[in-house]
Write a protein that holds these residues in place. Structure first.
Motif, short mmCIF file in Angstrom:
data_model
loop_
_atom_site.label_atom_id
_atom_site.label_comp_id
_atom_site.label_asym_id
_atom_site.label_seq_id
_atom_site.Cartn_x
_atom_site.Cartn_y
_atom_site.Cartn_z
N SER A 227 0.83 -1.21 0.00
CA SER A 227 0.00 0.00 0.00
C SER A 227 0.86 1.26 0.00
O SER A 227 0.56 2.23 -0.72
CB SER A 227 -0.94 0.00 1.20
N LEU A 228 1.92 1.27 0.80
CA LEU A 228 2.82 2.42 0.83
C LEU A 228 3.50 2.62 -0.51
O LEU A 228 3.70 3.75 -0.97
CB LEU A 228 3.87 2.25 1.94
N PHE A 229 3.86 1.52 -1.15
CA PHE A 229 4.48 1.57 -2.48
C PHE A 229 3.53 2.24 -3.48
O PHE A 229 3.93 3.15 -4.22
CB PHE A 229 4.81 0.14 -2.92
N ASN A 230 2.27 1.83 -3.47
CA ASN A 230 1.29 2.40 -4.39
C ASN A 230 0.90 3.83 -3.99
O ASN A 230 0.60 4.66 -4.85
CB ASN A 230 0.04 1.52 -4.44
N LEU A 231 0.93 4.12 -2.70
CA LEU A 231 0.64 5.46 -2.22
C LEU A 231 1.73 6.43 -2.71
O LEU A 231 1.42 7.58 -3.08
CB LEU A 231 0.57 5.47 -0.69
N LEU A 232 2.96 5.97 -2.72
CA LEU A 232 4.07 6.80 -3.21
C LEU A 232 3.90 7.10 -4.69
O LEU A 232 4.06 8.25 -5.13
CB LEU A 232 5.40 6.07 -2.96
N ILE A 233 3.56 6.07 -5.48
CA ILE A 233 3.35 6.27 -6.92
C ILE A 233 2.20 7.24 -7.16
O ILE A 233 2.29 8.16 -7.98
CB ILE A 233 3.08 4.92 -7.61
N SER A 234 1.09 7.03 -6.45
CA SER A 234 -0.10 7.86 -6.62
C SER A 234 0.19 9.31 -6.25
O SER A 234 -0.26 10.24 -6.94
CB SER A 234 -1.25 7.32 -5.77
N SER A 235 0.93 9.52 -5.17
CA SER A 235 1.26 10.87 -4.73
C SER A 235 2.16 11.56 -5.75
O SER A 235 2.00 12.76 -6.03
CB SER A 235 1.96 10.83 -3.36
N LEU A 236 3.09 10.82 -6.33
CA LEU A 236 3.98 11.37 -7.35
C LEU A 236 3.18 11.81 -8.58
O LEU A 236 3.39 12.91 -9.12
CB LEU A 236 5.03 10.32 -7.75
N MET A 237 2.25 10.98 -9.03
CA MET A 237 1.43 11.32 -10.20
C MET A 237 0.53 12.53 -9.91
O MET A 237 0.35 13.41 -10.75
CB MET A 237 0.56 10.13 -10.61
N ASN A 238 0.01 12.59 -8.69
CA ASN A 238 -0.83 13.72 -8.31
C ASN A 238 -0.03 15.01 -8.33
O ASN A 238 -0.50 16.05 -8.81
CB ASN A 238 -1.42 13.47 -6.91
N PHE A 239 1.20 14.95 -7.85
CA PHE A 239 2.07 16.12 -7.83
C PHE A 239 2.38 16.58 -9.26
O PHE A 239 2.34 17.79 -9.56
CB PHE A 239 3.38 15.79 -7.10
N ILE A 240 2.66 15.64 -10.14
CA ILE A 240 3.00 15.97 -11.53
C ILE A 240 1.83 16.68 -12.22
O ILE A 240 2.03 17.72 -12.88
CB ILE A 240 3.40 14.71 -12.32
#
Length: 244
Positions: A227-240
């Motif tokens: 979940s943390l792994f996917n949360l990191l990816i999702s947060s990165l995409m949201n920032f972009i």
């Protein structure tokens, strides 16, 4: 004995329902916002372009769990072009026997299935595109809470870029649970809680109690790491998409 059973019940409900639902809420909220950013910049159809893989996995996860729990599938579409009259990107329409405990409990798993489906999809993608990072995740998931340590290994930046592009598509289109998904999940929550409490009471008075605690801890660690792994990816995409 009663105190031990009550503690076990609290642990089971907290770790098997509380922890996963915390990440379900966070992943859904972040990616819903990302989809809104995409819609603002590229229009509603842009959600298909940036998230079609996730949409397909999202609906396929609903469909698979509905079949597992014996629901009748009326009709489904894994992906569709949204219109002003119908903004849905896909759907699974299913019915079930309201008096069937198993089928009613299934609504919980059907409703939240896309979160787990997309988590497994990104994990599988990592295994084949960035195997070094995948192996490090697996090692971390096998550690105990007090030994948690993740080491970032060396990896190919080209492979990482490929992974991030595909994973972004999965996250953007797949992790956003709709109000209907939450409503559907809530219909099976009571049955799931009753089942978990009953199972915990039975196991707590048998020699299996110690092994069950270890299994519960291991399962929670796996959910936490993935979940943390996917949360990191999702947060990165949201920032972009926020800075575009």
């Amino acid at each position: 004995m009663i105190n031990a059973i009550l503690i076990n019940i609290c642990l089971v409900l907290g770790l098997l329902i509380g922890v996963p639902f915390l990440f379900i809420y966070l992943l859904s909220a972040i990616n819903r916002n990302t989809k809104q950013q995409i819609a603002n910049h590229f229009g509603t159809p842009g959600q298909i372009g940036f998230g079609f893989l996730g949409v397909i996995i999202h609906e396929a996860s609903h469909l698979l769990m509905a079949l597992v729990f014996g629901h009748h599938i009326d009709q489904f579409r894994l992906i569709r072009i949204p219109t002003s009259d119908n903004p849905a990107l896909g759907y699974v329409h299913h019915t079930w026997n309201q008096r069937n405990f198993y089928q009613n409990m299934g609504n919980l798993f059907i409703g939240v299935a896309p979160i787990f489906g997309c988590c497994l999809a990104t994990l599988g993608l990592a295994r084949y595109t960035i195997p070094e990072v995948y192996q490090s995740l697996i090692v971390t998931a096998q550690q105990s809470f007090n030994q948690l340590n993740f080491t970032v290994p060396e990896f190919s930046w080209v492979s990482m870029l490929v992974f991030l592009v595909i994973a972004a598509n999965i996250c953007i289109g797949g992790f956003d649970l709709s109000p209907a998904d939450y409503e559907n999940a809530s219909q099976g929550l009571l049955q799931a809680v009753v089942s978990l409490v009953s199972l915990t009471i039975i196991i707590s008075v048998t020699p299996l109690a110690a092994g069950f605690s270890a299994l519960l801890s291991h399962f929670t660690m796996i959910v936490l790491v993935i979940s943390l792994f996917n949360l990191l990816i999702s947060s990165l995409m949201n920032f972009i998409f926020r800075i575009i």
